[in-house]
Write an enzyme that holds these catalytic residues in place. Structure first.
Site, mmCIF file in Angstrom:
data_model
loop_
_atom_site.group_PDB
_atom_site.id
_atom_site.type_symbol
_atom_site.label_atom_id
_atom_site.label_comp_id
_atom_site.label_asym_id
_atom_site.label_seq_id
_atom_site.Cartn_x
_atom_site.Cartn_y
_atom_site.Cartn_z
ATOM 1 N N PHE A 1 0.841 -1.191 0.000
ATOM 2 C CA PHE A 1 0.000 0.000 0.000
ATOM 3 C C PHE A 1 0.878 1.243 0.000
ATOM 4 O O PHE A 1 1.837 1.329 0.778
ATOM 5 C CB PHE A 1 -0.940 0.006 1.205
ATOM 6 C CG PHE A 1 -2.009 1.044 1.101
ATOM 7 C CD1 PHE A 1 -3.034 0.907 0.183
ATOM 8 C CD2 PHE A 1 -1.975 2.178 1.892
ATOM 9 C CE1 PHE A 1 -4.021 1.879 0.059
ATOM 10 C CE2 PHE A 1 -2.956 3.156 1.779
ATOM 11 C CZ PHE A 1 -3.980 2.995 0.852
ATOM 12 N N ASP B 1 1.844 -5.185 8.034
ATOM 13 C CA ASP B 1 0.675 -4.314 8.013
ATOM 14 C C ASP B 1 -0.554 -5.217 7.919
ATOM 15 O O ASP B 1 -0.712 -5.966 6.955
ATOM 16 C CB ASP B 1 0.753 -3.366 6.815
ATOM 17 C CG ASP B 1 -0.373 -2.336 6.798
ATOM 18 O OD1 ASP B 1 -1.453 -2.615 7.352
ATOM 19 O OD2 ASP B 1 -0.183 -1.267 6.187
ATOM 20 N N TYR C 1 -10.721 1.025 10.943
ATOM 21 C CA TYR C 1 -11.981 1.365 10.286
ATOM 22 C C TYR C 1 -12.411 0.392 9.202
ATOM 23 O O TYR C 1 -13.460 0.581 8.589
ATOM 24 C CB TYR C 1 -11.931 2.790 9.716
ATOM 25 C CG TYR C 1 -10.728 3.100 8.866
ATOM 26 C CD1 TYR C 1 -10.661 2.718 7.529
ATOM 27 C CD2 TYR C 1 -9.650 3.804 9.400
ATOM 28 C CE1 TYR C 1 -9.550 3.010 6.760
ATOM 29 C CE2 TYR C 1 -8.542 4.101 8.631
ATOM 30 C CZ TYR C 1 -8.500 3.704 7.305
ATOM 31 O OH TYR C 1 -7.399 3.991 6.546
ATOM 32 N N LYS C 2 -11.630 -0.637 8.960
ATOM 33 C CA LYS C 2 -12.012 -1.627 7.948
ATOM 34 C C LYS C 2 -12.790 -2.759 8.630
ATOM 35 O O LYS C 2 -13.920 -2.582 9.065
ATOM 36 C CB LYS C 2 -10.780 -2.116 7.196
ATOM 37 C CG LYS C 2 -10.104 -1.041 6.335
ATOM 38 C CD LYS C 2 -8.886 -1.587 5.644
ATOM 39 C CE LYS C 2 -8.278 -0.675 4.614
ATOM 40 N NZ LYS C 2 -8.027 0.703 4.984
ATOM 41 N N ARG D 1 -13.116 -3.952 -6.940
ATOM 42 C CA ARG D 1 -12.769 -4.638 -5.695
ATOM 43 C C ARG D 1 -14.025 -4.850 -4.855
ATOM 44 O O ARG D 1 -14.800 -3.928 -4.626
ATOM 45 C CB ARG D 1 -11.739 -3.814 -4.930
ATOM 46 C CG ARG D 1 -11.095 -4.549 -3.774
ATOM 47 C CD ARG D 1 -10.010 -3.715 -3.150
ATOM 48 N NE ARG D 1 -10.549 -2.556 -2.434
ATOM 49 C CZ ARG D 1 -9.890 -1.901 -1.469
ATOM 50 N NH1 ARG D 1 -8.670 -2.278 -1.130
ATOM 51 N NH2 ARG D 1 -10.437 -0.868 -0.873
#
Length: 412
Positions: free
Chosen positions: A126, A197, A222-223, A371
């Protein structure tokens, strides 16, 4: 594999996780396949945050730092997250953002390997992780550098100059899984440290940092942890490393005695030294609700349902949408992917916007990836069926081929 809607309905009736759907606020008629970017709202969150605002803040004011335990929230929520990622109590703390935690951990790891120059990562990592590594290397100006290799070549690229290997366990575009145990072992065999990560791992499937002997990890709230937009992140530091260095952002709450108000910094013992500024209490409370909701379920059951749903989606899309230019970007083997499925298409952005307009929410990642994230606690097999069938119709009718679906928004 189910072949029709009725078969999907039968799977939902037998689903041991079905009761958890009621723990979330979900708009009627919407299929939400973007929990890997922003998790849904737990029903408990609004009332809990409102209570903190009206009672703990509104009535008890500053006494709530002690009376309501605000000061303990980073460690308390950290220990709860630790149960989801295979960490011992005192090895995880909630603080700052993922980007800032990457910076803190990389700086600490480099201090532990002063004679090595290289931060090794993969070219699919990322971007924020790579940017923070680049910024840190530039700030140090001592020859430290970020080196990128293809994902499949990282393990072989570890050498005697590698100080730390930094990888995201689940590729954010394709969902491909790195082998955490194998790569950690390879890094440590060459004397390097390992930073993972877990942004697309924590809360999505079982993670066992202790079993893999990981050195460090970071992740966001927050995921899959359902902590809300901008929820604070977390950092894991194996107990064996915690007191052997200072992290560079020496804020007052990482001090050994913050309320002594000394003018010189002395780091706290243990994971507490990874704190920096005052914790965001409202966000922490919301994150705790999300984590508590996950802890009500069995992570092995979550993983089993995730593998079943993602396999079903791949099968349905490839059968219903054949001939329309979609190419599977995710690994076909369930054990090699996280809780998402990605397809490539030259018109991926417009197709995703047309899906969203019809109540099927996924997202787009440049240059061409549609996605779809799968969160088993609140998704049903009938949702998977509807998503695939809606995609079929969008492609068959070329509904995506409209100017309004081609205009790029700021967030994709």
């Amino acid at each position: 594999m189910p072949t029709d809607l009725a078969a999907c309905e039968a799977l939902d009736r037998a689903d041991p996780l079905a009761r958890h759907r009621d723990a979330f606020e979900l708009p009627a008629g919407l299929v939400y396949l973007d929990g890997n970017s922003l998790g849904a709202l737990p029903r408990a969150t609004a009332a809990r945050v409102a209570d903190v605002i009206r009672r703990e803040w509104g009535q008890d004011l500053i006494t709530s730092w002690n009376k309501a335990g605000w000061i303990d929230l980073p460690r308390r929520v950290g220990d709860k997250i630790g149960r989801l990622v295979g960490a011992a109590p005192g090895e995880v703390i909630v603080a700052d953002s993922t980007s800032i935690n990457v910076f803190k951990v990389l700086a600490a790891a480099l201090a532990l390997r002063p004679d090595r120059r290289t931060i090794l990562s993969d070219s699919g990592n990322f971007p924020t992780d790579l940017y923070m590594a680049q910024g840190l290397a530039a700030l140090r100006a001592d020859g430290r550098r970020l080196r990128l290799e293809a994902p499949e070549d990282v393990a072989a690229a570890i050498d005697d100059d590698t100080a730390v290997v930094m990888l995201t366990e689940v590729d954010y575009r394709t969902g491909r899984l790195h082998d955490m145990a194998a790569i950690t072992a390879a890094a440590q065999a060459r004397g390097a440290l390992m930073l993972w990560d877990l942004a697309h791992s924590a809360g999505a499937f079982p993670v066992d940092l202790a079993r893999c002997n990981a050195d460090f990890a970071v992740g966001c709230g927050y995921k899959y942890l359902n902590g809300g937009p901008g929820a604070p992140a977390f950092v894991y530091v194996a107990a064996r490393h915690q007191d052997s260095f200072r992290q560079p952002l020496s804020g007052w709450l990482g001090h050994a005695a913050p309320f002594a108000f000394d003018t010189s910094y002395a780091p706290a013992r243990g994971i507490g030294r990874y704190l920096c500024g005052t914790p965001p209490i409202l966000s922490l409370v919301a994150l705790e609700c999300g984590v508590d909701t996950l802890l009500e379920a069995d992570m092995s059951a979550i993983r089993a349902k995730s593998e079943r749903m993602t396999a079903l989606f791949i099968d349905l899309v490839e059968r219903l949408c054949a001939g329309h230019g979609l190419e599977l970007a995710s690994p076909r083997a369930a054990a090699r992917r996280g809780s998402q499925v990605s397809f490539r298409h030259p018109e991926g952005y417009a197709i995703m916007q047309a899906l969203i307009a019809r109540g099927v929410i996924g997202d787009f990642r440049a240059p061409d990836i549609l996605r779809f994230g799968f969160t088993p606690l609140y998704l049903r097999h009938v949702d998977v069926w509807r998503a695939a069938d809606t995609l079929r119709d969008v492609l068959a009718t070329r509904a995506w081929d409209a100017p309004r679906f081609r205009t790029r928004a700021a967030v994709t």
